[in-house]
Write an enzyme that holds these catalytic residues in place. Sequence first.
Site: not given
Ligand code: RIB
Ligand code: CA
Length: 326
Positions: A12, A17, A39, A123, A164-165, A238-239
């Site tokens: 996303d 990403d 996102n 991701t 979040f994901n 993160h990703d």
């Molecule tokens: O928590 C981090 C994740 O949430 C990452 O994938 C970032 O792109 C958001 O989507």
């Molecule tokens: Ca992401």
Amino acid sequence: MVEKQKVIMDCDPGHDDAFALMLAIQHLDVLGITTIGGNCSLENVTANALKILEVIERPDIGVYPGHSRPLSSELVTAPQFHGESGMDGPVLPEPKIKAQNTHAVDFIVETLKSTDDVIIIPTAPLTNIAAALNRAPEIASRIKEICLMGGSVTFGNWTPAAEFNIFVDPEAAYRVFNSGVPIKMAGVNFTRQCAITETHRDRIMMIPTKTAKFAAELIDFFMNASKEAAYLSVATLHDACAAAWVINSELVTSVPMRIDIELKGEYTRGMTVCDYRHLRCEDPEIDLSNHPTMKFRGRNPNAEGALRLDFTGFMGLLYETLRNYP
Ligand code: RIB
Ligand code: CA
């Protein structure tokens, strides 16, 4: 020449990403990119994926739009971190290349039915992956592994308990983590170690490629947004950690654990509940998998949970990758 690992990127974009895509496209055999609302809206994250491919001059890779919202809840987005476009910061032209007409879930199912040894690197919220598993449960035995950014072995980032994901679509995560597919979880406890500072950003800006300039502009926006939204002084990629884990597993220290997804908790919905009590010892690298009493309590592990990142090694990989793009 060693054959590159075949992967599907489900994302996303999304500033972090974008880094996962840049790493994967150079070092892995990316069969296709599937997009998912997360996102930002499905429309925007799909356009962002196309823009990224144009920056790195890889219009040959197909982008397959997927679900616009979770399986059974409303979409939650993150404009405070990624802006209204989902990838604010760099000024890019509208993409000339177009997304594919095939739906992401169709692409995932058809690719896995016809191709061996594919790794999926999600991701983003896991809606597309769960939908593919629901559509064709038989693909579970054909997926080599799922190496995902999401969840956490410890604290959350969207709520005290949830990342979040996973928080966006916990039902999808439940389906994936109980699918029997080997899972590597790059949780936020681990990815927070991938902390890009101004110094790293300045070094990236010195790399004489337009892709490095694009990367520095992504970091500039993401770092400022992270400061304002979460009082962070770094841009956390993160990703990119999930892609790096597939590219070079030596960058990651992980342990086997049982991971379950909380669906009901008033304060804990979307939490990845990680059981690694078999490792109740100081150093998680001690192998207790055959220890008569310290083995897993209750149920078998379904995942590898990442604990430590070789950040210096990661940055070496990122600098080299940005140098090798146009
Ligand atoms: O928590 C981090 C994740 O949430 C990452 O994938 C970032 O792109 C958001 O989507
Ligand atoms: Ca992401």
